[in-house]
Scaffold this active site. Sequence first.
Site, short mmCIF file in Angstrom:
data_model
loop_
_atom_site.label_atom_id
_atom_site.label_comp_id
_atom_site.label_asym_id
_atom_site.label_seq_id
_atom_site.Cartn_x
_atom_site.Cartn_y
_atom_site.Cartn_z
N SER A 172 0.79 -1.17 -0.02
CA SER A 172 0.03 -0.14 0.10
C SER A 172 0.72 1.17 -0.16
CB SER A 172 -1.17 -0.04 1.07
OG SER A 172 -1.78 0.85 1.26
N HIS A 378 -7.41 -6.02 -0.17
CA HIS A 378 -6.16 -5.08 0.12
C HIS A 378 -5.56 -5.40 1.43
CE1 HIS A 378 -4.10 -1.35 -0.79
NE2 HIS A 378 -3.93 -1.12 0.52
#
Length: 405
Positions: A172, A378
């Site tokens: 990320s 994610h």
Amino acid sequence: MRCLCFVLILFRGCFGMGLWETIFGPALGDGISIQNMVMNFGYKLTEHEVISETGNILVLHKIRSKRRNFRNGSHTPAVLIQHGLLGASDNWFLRGPEKDLPFLLSDAGYDVWLSNMRGNVYSRRHITLNPDSSSSYWNFGLHEIGYYDLPAIIDYILDKSEQESLFYMGHSIGSTIALILCSLRPEYNKKILLHLALAPIAFVTHKPKMFHKMVFSVFPFVEQSVQSRNIHEVFPRRKYFSRLIEYLCQDGTYFQKLCLMFILNFVGVDYDQFNATLIPNFAKYYPAGTSLCMASNLYQLFTTGIFTAMDFQNKSENLLHYRTEIPPSYNLSNVVHPVTLHYSDGDYLVTKDDIDMLAEKLPNVKDKLKIPYPSFNHLDFMWAINSKKLLYDQLLLLLNKYLEN
């Protein structure tokens, strides 16, 4: 709708205790220490402190395998793993040697280092500023971490490892800061052998989901309310917060499904790869804290879609941070080190369109690799039940192949 009701129930409960003081402000969790998490499995862990150019004291963790089958040669290849938003190095050690990435890399013969971004539970110190009383300490976003902190971390690891370059794995915004660094300080490209970017956040081209729209719509109000209370730290590691989550989300409770819905509506719906039983344990280590400024930085990035430094909405403040009245854009043509981009169709925060846009801007993308599982989200990059098979084995193959070449 049920997810929204759950949020309102939590907020109502928090208001009784002082909403912002409950969610924000300094405190540590009561999870098992990272030393025990690693050493209980027979691995060695050492802690290192790095002082950045801005005086921030940053903590690195290094693990050594219990196995002795290291690679031939005088040096073991170094791998730096950088956590994402609200994370910490211990987030990568919650499941054990058969599943967690640092253990797998260490067993494969790599010299594994894990960094902690300034402001989290481990790197919450400064040589002169007191995070508990100084608002100046918390005046940072992605730009400051990428420009000042990451180069100090890389240089420290290379010095200790007696090497000229390392492998970089960022999840990320852990990848975002490496892109910022090498766009602004191109000399650091030669210090990264290969950058394995796991769901990197840069250009946001996709349309936000309904849940994200709701969060974005209330963010300015929340930001203003928090600032008015002179609070600058957000989502730190709190004992009673983790205990609240444990009470609400443990097996057998009515709220467990709502807990899971809340998490998955934010990162991507994947019920099969997320072990709901472990939510209480995860809550002891995540979130690990950051600055309100960082949250504002991410809000701007997601709502504008443009990969630039944070706009402080004040010319003098921008001048202080960037020496220009307008926040600088990041020239990704300067990022010439090799990059592999890893993404998934089930990720609500980083989509294929976002990855395609980033790939167009980077001059040395070796590959774009989609996770072979449609619902991978994610958080699955860290905690998917089958993360080893779906991702980590591939990462090891890429590292080994690069060394062979």
